[in-house]
Design a protein around this motif. Structure first.
Motif, PDB file in Angstrom:
ATOM      1  N   UNK A   1      13.194 -15.106   6.100  1.00  0.00           N
ATOM      2  CA  UNK A   1      12.439 -13.934   6.549  1.00  0.00           C
ATOM      3  C   UNK A   1      10.950 -14.230   6.665  1.00  0.00           C
ATOM      4  N   UNK A   2      10.315 -13.579   7.609  1.00  0.00           N
ATOM      5  CA  UNK A   2       8.860 -13.622   7.677  1.00  0.00           C
ATOM      6  C   UNK A   2       8.297 -12.966   6.423  1.00  0.00           C
ATOM      7  N   UNK A   3       7.048 -13.240   6.128  1.00  0.00           N
ATOM      8  CA  UNK A   3       6.419 -12.717   4.919  1.00  0.00           C
ATOM      9  C   UNK A   3       5.257 -11.801   5.292  1.00  0.00           C
ATOM     10  N   UNK A   4       4.977 -10.851   4.410  1.00  0.00           N
ATOM     11  CA  UNK A   4       3.820  -9.987   4.556  1.00  0.00           C
ATOM     12  C   UNK A   4       3.099  -9.938   3.215  1.00  0.00           C
ATOM     13  N   UNK A   5       1.781  -9.965   3.267  1.00  0.00           N
ATOM     14  CA  UNK A   5       0.987  -9.929   2.048  1.00  0.00           C
ATOM     15  C   UNK A   5       0.265  -8.593   1.931  1.00  0.00           C
TER      16      UNK A   5
ATOM     17  N   UNK B   1       0.590  -8.997  -3.379  1.00  0.00           N
ATOM     18  CA  UNK B   1       2.013  -9.348  -3.308  1.00  0.00           C
ATOM     19  C   UNK B   1       2.301 -10.116  -2.034  1.00  0.00           C
ATOM     20  N   UNK B   2       3.340 -10.927  -2.094  1.00  0.00           N
ATOM     21  CA  UNK B   2       3.848 -11.659  -0.938  1.00  0.00           C
ATOM     22  C   UNK B   2       5.323 -11.287  -0.814  1.00  0.00           C
ATOM     23  N   UNK B   3       5.678 -10.543   0.244  1.00  0.00           N
ATOM     24  CA  UNK B   3       7.004  -9.937   0.347  1.00  0.00           C
ATOM     25  C   UNK B   3       7.738 -10.383   1.600  1.00  0.00           C
ATOM     26  N   UNK B   4       9.056 -10.533   1.526  1.00  0.00           N
ATOM     27  CA  UNK B   4       9.828 -10.817   2.726  1.00  0.00           C
ATOM     28  C   UNK B   4       9.940  -9.566   3.595  1.00  0.00           C
ATOM     29  N   UNK B   5       9.995  -9.767   4.888  1.00  0.00           N
ATOM     30  CA  UNK B   5      10.092  -8.661   5.843  1.00  0.00           C
ATOM     31  C   UNK B   5      11.533  -8.554   6.343  1.00  0.00           C
ATOM     32  N   UNK B   6      12.095  -7.372   6.281  1.00  0.00           N
ATOM     33  CA  UNK B   6      13.472  -7.141   6.727  1.00  0.00           C
ATOM     34  C   UNK B   6      13.514  -6.952   8.242  1.00  0.00           C
TER      35      UNK B   6
ATOM     36  N   UNK C   1      13.297   2.474   2.451  1.00  0.00           N
ATOM     37  CA  UNK C   1      12.149   1.740   2.974  1.00  0.00           C
ATOM     38  C   UNK C   1      10.877   2.321   2.358  1.00  0.00           C
ATOM     39  N   UNK C   2      10.375   1.690   1.296  1.00  0.00           N
ATOM     40  CA  UNK C   2       9.081   2.130   0.761  1.00  0.00           C
ATOM     41  C   UNK C   2       7.961   1.605   1.653  1.00  0.00           C
ATOM     42  N   UNK C   3       6.814   2.235   1.582  1.00  0.00           N
ATOM     43  CA  UNK C   3       5.673   1.689   2.296  1.00  0.00           C
ATOM     44  C   UNK C   3       5.371   0.296   1.746  1.00  0.00           C
ATOM     45  N   UNK C   4       5.063  -0.629   2.619  1.00  0.00           N
ATOM     46  CA  UNK C   4       4.855  -2.017   2.210  1.00  0.00           C
ATOM     47  C   UNK C   4       3.732  -2.145   1.180  1.00  0.00           C
ATOM     48  N   UNK C   5       2.660  -1.361   1.333  1.00  0.00           N
ATOM     49  CA  UNK C   5       1.520  -1.468   0.427  1.00  0.00           C
ATOM     50  C   UNK C   5       1.913  -1.212  -1.024  1.00  0.00           C
ATOM     51  N   UNK C   6       2.861  -0.328  -1.254  1.00  0.00           N
ATOM     52  CA  UNK C   6       3.240   0.032  -2.625  1.00  0.00           C
ATOM     53  C   UNK C   6       4.699  -0.312  -2.912  1.00  0.00           C
TER      54      UNK C   6
END
Length: 528
Positions: free
Chosen positions: A35-39, A50-55, A192-197
């Motif tokens: 998966x791509x990542x988002x920080x 945080x460094x999170x995978x993107x669905x 789906x929570x907001x990515x920021x939190x």
């Protein structure tokens, strides 16, 4: 305003969050190995958080497949077993609150005392639904069509898999609060929570799993609405959304196309009314909570403040003085009262609204400025007066620490002005006379109205429904509605002996006369 520059010095990872915790929570996101990542960055400083995978849409569909497979077994469990898991979650939450308080502050930027209210909220909701679920979901005898002869029962079945779309402003309250009744009702969830939190929501899922929730029943996906939102809508059996009115309209439209239900808590431009007999000191302190809790990033926050002319000067003086004493800062403890805004978009909106109002003649009584010296997203708690309809913030939601003060001559004008909006989420009324306050409150067009309180009295009354009117949304959370909306009601009616057709040996005409006499008799004796 008092400024607190104290940084957190005990952190072991980015933005005060242990790196191992952030990495572990990220593994709970439903996403592929490549998966791509988002920080994300912390609002307090702008540092990496945080460094999170993107669905992807395919990841969302796969999450729904897993959720459906898990839901049947989960729904088959006795309510008592589901209750036990939720009560263990309740205890773990309170025992481990310092961990999630750090997460909430790091992701959202609010003061710790406001973060703690989220912990309180989820503890209250968990206990209420865990101990109410059996009664709410139990089969209920209903009055039959023909007394004695019609045995009628109301049943409630889980919807199936619920999509929960939660916002960034209350990452624990919204991240877990809507999942709790849905789970107890026997549903699975794809959220789906907001990515920021997202870390806070993932923490709640992690804790629920530790409490005993079976694998697959509650899953999280991360991504922008424009990318995975349609996949959520295409696969869900019901949608719970908290966010903007514009997005809520789109979700309602899409849910209508699929003929599935949706509950939507949307925007607000909430009023507070200070009547001429109010306790001014208490009303001024109440206005602090009403307007500036969570830095004003609160769906039920007050943005319009109506004060009786006869007490206007006294109230404004007390409110302004208290506002100027607020402690603003980024401390990870209880030493501050107001934190940061959460993202650049909110800072831009708040700044634009205040600057527009000032340019068009509004007067700043307190605040009115960003505070980059404290952090990239801080803005002073702001009080405005002389606000007129051509100013953007007169009608539009600001969603920040900004309130405008207006006056009124009598109760009728106060009610009229409070109701002069397309929104209808929350309101507040202040009076020493409880009966008078409640009478005014009953005429304010809002889903919740608090008397001598800002918002917590109604929100915390979890046995009563909470939601919006007009542009503030559809459906309710809390109370029986907050659980039963996640169920399909079914009526089972068993007819015994005689039915509605004429029995053998009796003509239709004679049967009609018999039923007519029976109906008249039932009405005469007071039968329902």
């Amino acid at each position: 305003m008092t400024i607190d520059h104290t940084p957190r010095t005990t952190s072991t990872g980015n933005a005060g969050i242990p790196a191992a915790l952030s990495a572990r929570l990220a593994t709970r996101v439903s996403a592929g190995p490549d998966a791509q990542r988002v920080q994300t960055a912390t609002p307090f400083t702008g540092d990496l958080l945080a460094d999170l995978p993107v669905s992807t849409p395919a990841d969302v569909e796969a999450a729904f497949v897993r959720a459906r497979a898990a839901q049947a077994a989960w729904a088959a469990k006795p309510v008592a077993e589901r209750k036990a898991i939720l009560l263990r979650f309740h205890d773990l939450l309170l025992d481990r609150q310092s961990e999630v308080l750090d997460l909430i502050q790091a992701e959202n930027g609010k003061a710790r005392r406001d973060a703690f209210l989220e912990v309180t909220d989820i503890a209250l909701a968990t206990r209420y639904y865990a101990r109410s679920a059996a009664k709410l979901l139990a089969p209920k005898r209903r009055r039959g069509a023909i007394p004695v002869l019609t045995h009628t029962t109301e049943l409630h079945h889980p919807k199936g898999v619920v999509a929960v779309i939660s916002p960034w402003n209350y990452p624990l309250s919204m991240g877990a609060g809507d999942a709790i009744p849905a789970l107890l009702a026997g549903n699975a969830i794809v959220q789906k929570p907001d990515t920021q939190t997202a870390l806070t929501a993932l923490w709640a899922l992690d804790l629920m799993t530790e409490a005993g929730l079976p694998t697959g029943v509650w899953q999280m996906v991360i991504g922008r609405g424009g990318s995975i939102g349609q996949s959520l809508m295409d696969n869900a059996d019901y949608v719970m959304f908290t966010g903007s009115t514009a997005s809520g309209r789109r979700i309602a439209r899409d849910a209508g196309e699929r003929l599935i239900g949706a509950s939507l808590e949307l925007g607000g431009k909430n009023p507070m009314i200070v009547l001429d007999d109010a306790d001014i000191a208490k009303a001024a302190e109440g206005a602090i909570a009403a307007c500036f809790s969570s830095t004003g990033q609160l769906c039920v926050s007050i943005e319009r403040l109506y004060v009786a002319e006869s007490v206007r000067d006294e109230f404004v003086a007390a409110f302004v003085e208290r506002t100027k004493r607020l402690k603003i800062g980024a401390a990870f403890d209880y030493s501050t009262e107001v934190g940061s805004l959460t993202n650049q978009s909110q800072l831009d909106t708040v700044t634009a609204h205040v600057d527009d109002a000032v340019a068009k003649g509004a007067t700043v009584l307190a605040g009115g400025l960003p505070r980059p010296d404290l952090g990239p997203l801080f803005y002073e708690p702001t009080i405005l007066t002389d606000v007129t309809p051509e100013m953007t913030l007169y009608n539009d939601e600001t969603f920040g620490p900004v309130v405008s003060i207006y006056t009124f001559r009598d109760d009728e004008e106060a009610i009229q002005r409070a109701n002069a909006t397309t929104y209808g989420l929350n309101a507040s009324v202040w009076s020493r006379d409880g009966a008078r306050g409640r009478a005014v409150a009953s005429r304010v067009r809002a889903g919740t109205v608090n008397v001598n309180d800002a918002y917590a009295a109604a929100w915390g009354s979890v046995d009563a429904p909470m939601g919006g009117m007009g542009d503030s949304g559809l459906g309710r959370r809390h109370g029986a509605d907050g659980m039963l909306k996640y169920t399909e009601a079914q009526t089972v009616a068993h007819q015994r002996l005689l039915g509605f057709s004429a029995p053998a040996g009796l003509s239709d005409s004679a049967w009609a006369q018999t039923l007519t006499l029976a109906l008249k008799t039932m009405k005469r004796i007071g039968a329902r």
